[in-house]
Design a protein around this motif. Structure first.
Motif, PDB file in Angstrom:
ATOM      1  N   GLY A 180       0.825  -1.201   0.000  1.00 29.51           N
ATOM      2  CA  GLY A 180       0.000   0.000   0.000  1.00 29.51           C
ATOM      3  C   GLY A 180       0.855   1.245   0.000  1.00 29.51           C
ATOM      4  O   GLY A 180       1.521   1.551   0.992  1.00 29.51           O
ATOM      5  N   GLY A 181       0.840   1.982  -1.105  1.00 29.45           N
ATOM      6  CA  GLY A 181       1.645   3.187  -1.229  1.00 29.45           C
ATOM      7  C   GLY A 181       0.898   4.454  -0.903  1.00 29.45           C
ATOM      8  O   GLY A 181       1.274   5.537  -1.352  1.00 29.45           O
ATOM      9  N   GLY A 182      -0.164   4.347  -0.107  1.00 25.95           N
ATOM     10  CA  GLY A 182      -0.861   5.532   0.367  1.00 25.95           C
ATOM     11  C   GLY A 182      -0.162   6.115   1.584  1.00 25.95           C
ATOM     12  O   GLY A 182       0.967   5.755   1.908  1.00 25.95           O
ATOM     13  N   ALA A 183      -0.864   7.009   2.288  1.00 22.47           N
ATOM     14  CA  ALA A 183      -0.244   7.713   3.411  1.00 22.47           C
ATOM     15  C   ALA A 183       0.220   6.756   4.499  1.00 22.47           C
ATOM     16  O   ALA A 183       1.344   6.882   5.004  1.00 22.47           O
ATOM     17  CB  ALA A 183      -1.226   8.731   3.976  1.00 22.47           C
ATOM     18  N   THR A 184      -0.601   5.777   4.865  1.00 23.72           N
ATOM     19  CA  THR A 184      -0.236   4.879   5.964  1.00 23.72           C
ATOM     20  C   THR A 184       1.032   4.100   5.648  1.00 23.72           C
ATOM     21  O   THR A 184       1.959   4.029   6.466  1.00 23.72           O
ATOM     22  CB  THR A 184      -1.383   3.905   6.271  1.00 23.72           C
ATOM     23  N   GLY A 185       1.095   3.494   4.464  1.00 21.24           N
ATOM     24  CA  GLY A 185       2.261   2.712   4.095  1.00 21.24           C
ATOM     25  C   GLY A 185       3.523   3.540   4.002  1.00 21.24           C
ATOM     26  O   GLY A 185       4.587   3.140   4.497  1.00 21.24           O
ATOM     27  N   VAL A 186       3.423   4.707   3.393  1.00 22.68           N
ATOM     28  CA  VAL A 186       4.590   5.572   3.229  1.00 22.68           C
ATOM     29  C   VAL A 186       5.076   6.079   4.582  1.00 22.68           C
ATOM     30  O   VAL A 186       6.282   6.076   4.881  1.00 22.68           O
ATOM     31  CB  VAL A 186       4.246   6.757   2.300  1.00 22.68           C
ATOM     32  N   GLU A 187       4.144   6.519   5.434  1.00 23.26           N
ATOM     33  CA  GLU A 187       4.533   7.054   6.732  1.00 23.26           C
ATOM     34  C   GLU A 187       5.152   5.976   7.619  1.00 23.26           C
ATOM     35  O   GLU A 187       6.124   6.226   8.339  1.00 23.26           O
ATOM     36  CB  GLU A 187       3.325   7.692   7.408  1.00 23.26           C
ATOM     37  N   LEU A 188       4.601   4.764   7.581  1.00 25.08           N
ATOM     38  CA  LEU A 188       5.177   3.684   8.373  1.00 25.08           C
ATOM     39  C   LEU A 188       6.587   3.343   7.891  1.00 25.08           C
ATOM     40  O   LEU A 188       7.502   3.142   8.702  1.00 25.08           O
ATOM     41  CB  LEU A 188       4.285   2.442   8.302  1.00 25.08           C
ATOM     42  N   ARG A 222       2.225   4.676  -9.182  1.00 22.14           N
ATOM     43  CA  ARG A 222       3.068   5.487  -8.311  1.00 22.14           C
ATOM     44  C   ARG A 222       2.503   5.509  -6.903  1.00 22.14           C
ATOM     45  O   ARG A 222       1.333   5.181  -6.682  1.00 22.14           O
ATOM     46  CB  ARG A 222       3.191   6.920  -8.839  1.00 22.14           C
ATOM     47  N   ILE A 223       3.331   5.890  -5.946  1.00 22.68           N
ATOM     48  CA  ILE A 223       2.869   6.020  -4.575  1.00 22.68           C
ATOM     49  C   ILE A 223       2.155   7.359  -4.403  1.00 22.68           C
ATOM     50  O   ILE A 223       2.262   8.250  -5.246  1.00 22.68           O
ATOM     51  CB  ILE A 223       4.026   5.900  -3.565  1.00 22.68           C
ATOM     52  N   LEU A 224       1.402   7.482  -3.328  1.00 21.77           N
ATOM     53  CA  LEU A 224       0.718   8.722  -2.956  1.00 21.77           C
ATOM     54  C   LEU A 224      -0.086   9.325  -4.107  1.00 21.77           C
ATOM     55  O   LEU A 224       0.160  10.450  -4.543  1.00 21.77           O
ATOM     56  CB  LEU A 224       1.721   9.753  -2.420  1.00 21.77           C
ATOM     57  N   SER A 234       9.022  13.289  -4.989  1.00 27.71           N
ATOM     58  CA  SER A 234       9.892  13.779  -3.923  1.00 27.71           C
ATOM     59  C   SER A 234       9.860  12.834  -2.725  1.00 27.71           C
ATOM     60  O   SER A 234      10.901  12.524  -2.132  1.00 27.71           O
ATOM     61  CB  SER A 234       9.448  15.184  -3.496  1.00 27.71           C
ATOM     62  N   ALA A 235       8.671  12.357  -2.391  1.00 28.18           N
ATOM     63  CA  ALA A 235       8.538  11.408  -1.289  1.00 28.18           C
ATOM     64  C   ALA A 235       9.234  10.093  -1.617  1.00 28.18           C
ATOM     65  O   ALA A 235       9.904   9.495  -0.762  1.00 28.18           O
ATOM     66  CB  ALA A 235       7.060  11.160  -0.984  1.00 28.18           C
ATOM     67  N   LEU A 242      16.516   6.861   2.280  1.00 25.69           N
ATOM     68  CA  LEU A 242      16.539   6.217   3.593  1.00 25.69           C
ATOM     69  C   LEU A 242      16.936   4.748   3.484  1.00 25.69           C
ATOM     70  O   LEU A 242      17.484   4.171   4.427  1.00 25.69           O
ATOM     71  CB  LEU A 242      15.164   6.316   4.254  1.00 25.69           C
ATOM     72  N   GLY A 243      16.611   4.142   2.338  1.00 31.24           N
ATOM     73  CA  GLY A 243      16.894   2.723   2.154  1.00 31.24           C
ATOM     74  C   GLY A 243      15.684   1.888   1.832  1.00 31.24           C
ATOM     75  O   GLY A 243      15.775   0.657   1.734  1.00 31.24           O
ATOM     76  N   VAL A 244      14.528   2.529   1.670  1.00 29.21           N
ATOM     77  CA  VAL A 244      13.307   1.797   1.330  1.00 29.21           C
ATOM     78  C   VAL A 244      13.357   1.372  -0.134  1.00 29.21           C
ATOM     79  O   VAL A 244      13.673   2.187  -1.024  1.00 29.21           O
ATOM     80  CB  VAL A 244      12.055   2.662   1.574  1.00 29.21           C
ATOM     81  N   ARG A 245      13.032   0.131  -0.383  1.00 29.39           N
ATOM     82  CA  ARG A 245      12.905  -0.338  -1.763  1.00 29.39           C
ATOM     83  C   ARG A 245      11.455  -0.128  -2.185  1.00 29.39           C
ATOM     84  O   ARG A 245      10.546  -0.767  -1.643  1.00 29.39           O
ATOM     85  CB  ARG A 245      13.279  -1.820  -1.860  1.00 29.39           C
ATOM     86  N   VAL A 246      11.208   0.785  -3.094  1.00 30.40           N
ATOM     87  CA  VAL A 246       9.851   1.128  -3.528  1.00 30.40           C
ATOM     88  C   VAL A 246       9.536   0.367  -4.804  1.00 30.40           C
ATOM     89  O   VAL A 246      10.219   0.524  -5.820  1.00 30.40           O
ATOM     90  CB  VAL A 246       9.707   2.645  -3.750  1.00 30.40           C
ATOM     91  N   ARG A 247       8.479  -0.443  -4.742  1.00 32.50           N
ATOM     92  CA  ARG A 247       8.054  -1.232  -5.906  1.00 32.50           C
ATOM     93  C   ARG A 247       6.664  -0.765  -6.328  1.00 32.50           C
ATOM     94  O   ARG A 247       5.681  -0.994  -5.606  1.00 32.50           O
ATOM     95  CB  ARG A 247       8.016  -2.715  -5.535  1.00 32.50           C
ATOM     96  N   THR A 248       6.556  -0.105  -7.464  1.00 36.55           N
ATOM     97  CA  THR A 248       5.256   0.303  -7.986  1.00 36.55           C
ATOM     98  C   THR A 248       4.849  -0.642  -9.116  1.00 36.55           C
ATOM     99  O   THR A 248       5.652  -1.426  -9.614  1.00 36.55           O
ATOM    100  CB  THR A 248       5.308   1.753  -8.495  1.00 36.55           C
ATOM    101  N   ALA A 249       3.574  -0.534  -9.519  1.00 39.78           N
ATOM    102  CA  ALA A 249       3.026  -1.411 -10.561  1.00 39.78           C
ATOM    103  C   ALA A 249       3.306  -2.879 -10.236  1.00 39.78           C
ATOM    104  O   ALA A 249       3.622  -3.675 -11.119  1.00 39.78           O
ATOM    105  CB  ALA A 249       3.584  -1.034 -11.930  1.00 39.78           C
ATOM    106  N   THR A 250       3.170  -3.211  -8.953  1.00 38.77           N
ATOM    107  CA  THR A 250       3.488  -4.563  -8.487  1.00 38.77           C
ATOM    108  C   THR A 250       2.335  -5.094  -7.639  1.00 38.77           C
ATOM    109  O   THR A 250       2.322  -4.915  -6.418  1.00 38.77           O
ATOM    110  CB  THR A 250       4.794  -4.576  -7.660  1.00 38.77           C
ATOM    111  N   PRO A 251       1.354  -5.732  -8.261  1.00 37.59           N
ATOM    112  CA  PRO A 251       0.251  -6.292  -7.473  1.00 37.59           C
ATOM    113  C   PRO A 251       0.694  -7.520  -6.682  1.00 37.59           C
ATOM    114  O   PRO A 251       1.536  -8.298  -7.136  1.00 37.59           O
ATOM    115  CB  PRO A 251      -0.779  -6.673  -8.546  1.00 37.59           C
TER     116      PRO A 251
END
Length: 438
Positions: A180-188, A222-224, A234-235, A242-251
């Motif tokens: 989940g790339g919404g606010a909760t997932g990104v903030e956590l 994309r996230i957010l 930017s986010a 920070l070191g987060v591996r961001v995977r988009t378009a990945t169900p």
């Protein structure tokens, strides 16, 4: 013969329900009205803070509000219970039995009559029926969920730290996957690195953020998606730094004990799995006696926030489906919407009891803000003050983000105590430990 008091029952003590109960209790007290707040928990914590509780950055014991003490001060009654169903003909709600942690009955099934009913019982995470999610993933719907995640996170950090002490060449990692790339997932995701940086102060001298492997998975492009693309990028850049591996378009098509399986069959290994990919209205076991519901189970309301089926029933916050005239989307499930709905419901309940015409809800979108812990804050402001939509980042965005919670504190405690609690919060950030470890 004394006439029966007008009884207003509010189900759900979240942002909308507690603010409404506070307003009604302060206005009517116990003289001629009986204001009752029903919630399955004993305490309230602002839901947007749960990611901080989960990471250990926030001690919920300092920020939660006990319903029993609060109701005594503000002139309403509190019932601990879970809504099991509604009988609209009898104007009554049914509450499920209260059980202790061993499954023994503490209080049997109860019934409460109402003259007016307000449904504000919120939402739960939507797993969309994905196999294995309920068994293997954690959610952040309640404080208990956040506490459980924090305990497992600390256990895994300790496990990795011990492995490094035994073998300096150990490649042990704390692997966390967040869907989940919404606010909760990104903030956590960002808050976890804040916690990792602080662990060295509390006994894990050989542990650092390099041992934290966080993967943020989003099915969309994309996230957010609620933010402009530039701010979302930017986010994303900040998370990756920070070191987060961001995977988009990945169900994600399945969750297993070893990790998450993508649509391409890849296994994303994880020690801790969090599902934050969407919400739906909390299901009511006994149903809502024919109230019209949306596809996601929300109560469909008119612009006055009354159920389109029954004008004596209101719905607010995440459990309400409100499509205002001239809009092509329903009101989003946000804390700012819940806050505004509580104010409108209070005004309309007063008007309804006074025989005056009701007013339509006028949603003012103040924008969207996402906090990346102490590292950054991004978002947009909307309104007449900025002439439309304005992107904000950095300290200004962080200040505005914190102001949303401060508004909530003032709404439920009043200006004097609310301001005092804000001041105490600043002091606590200095004198209290940086992490809650117990």
């Amino acid at each position: 013969m004394q006439s029966q008091k007008t009884q207003i029952v509010i189900v759900g003590g979240g942002a909308a329900g507690l603010e409404l109960a506070t307003r009604l209790g302060a206005r009517y007290g116990r003289a001629h009205h009986d204001i009752i707040l029903v919630d399955e928990n004993r305490t309230h914590i602002w839901k947007p803070l749960l990611h901080e509780v989960a990471a250990g950055s926030l001690d919920a014991n300092l920020d939660e509000v006990g319903y029993r003490g609060h109701c005594h001060k503000w002139g309403y009654r509190y019932f601990k219970g879970t809504l099991a169903g509604i009988d609209r003909a009898a104007q009554r709600i049914d509450l499920a039995p209260i059980l202790d942690d061993r499954g023994n009955e503490v209080v049997g099934a109860q019934q409460l009559r109402y003259d007016y009913l307000v449904l504000a019982y919120g939402s739960v995470t939507n797993d969309f029926g994905t196999p294995g999610v309920r068994e293997n993933c954690m959610f952040l719907d309640r404080r208990a969920d956040a506490d459980r995640f924090r305990d497992r996170l600390l256990d895994q950090c300790l496990r990795v730290s011990r492995a490094m002490l035994v073998d300096e060449a150990s490649d042990a990692r704390v692997r966390v996957s967040i869907v989940g790339g919404g606010a909760t997932g990104v903030e956590l995701a960002a808050e976890l690195f804040n916690a990792a940086d602080a662990l060295g102060y509390y006994g894990l001298e050989v542990f650092d953020r390099g041992r934290l492997k966080v993967t943020l998975v989003e099915a969309g492009p994309r996230i957010l998606p609620a933010l402009p693309e530039r701010l979302a990028e930017s986010a994303r850049d900040e998370l990756q730094n920070l070191g987060v591996r961001v995977r988009t378009a990945t169900p994600i098509v399945e969750s297993t004990s070893a990790g998450m399986i993508t649509g391409d069959g890849e296994l994303i290994e994880a020690d801790l799995q969090v599902w934050a990919a969407g919400v739906k209205a909390k299901p009511i076991t006994g149903g809502l006696d024919g109230l019209e519901l949306s596809r996601s189970g929300q109560v469909v309301v008119s612009p006055t926030l009354q159920s389109v089926t029954d004008p004596k029933i209101f719905a607010l916050g995440d459990c309400a489906f409100c499509m205002l005239p001239g809009r092509d989307r329903p009101i989003p499930p946000r804390a700012q919407a819940a806050h505004q709905m509580a104010a409108t419901a209070f005004d309309n309940l007063r008007r309804l009891m006074d025989g005056k015409p009701l007013r339509d809800f006028d949603y003012r979108d103040r924008g969207s803000l996402v906090s990346l812990s102490r590292f950054s804050t991004v978002g947009t402001l909307m309104g007449n003050l900025v002439g439309g939509r304005m992107a904000v980042e950095g300290r200004l965005a962080r200040m505005i983000y914190l102001s949303l919670y401060r508004m909530h504190l003032i709404a439920i405690h009043g200006w004097l105590k609310g301001t005092a609690l804000i001041a105490v919060g600043h002091v606590n950030r200095v004198v209290r430990p940086r992490l809650k470890l117990h």
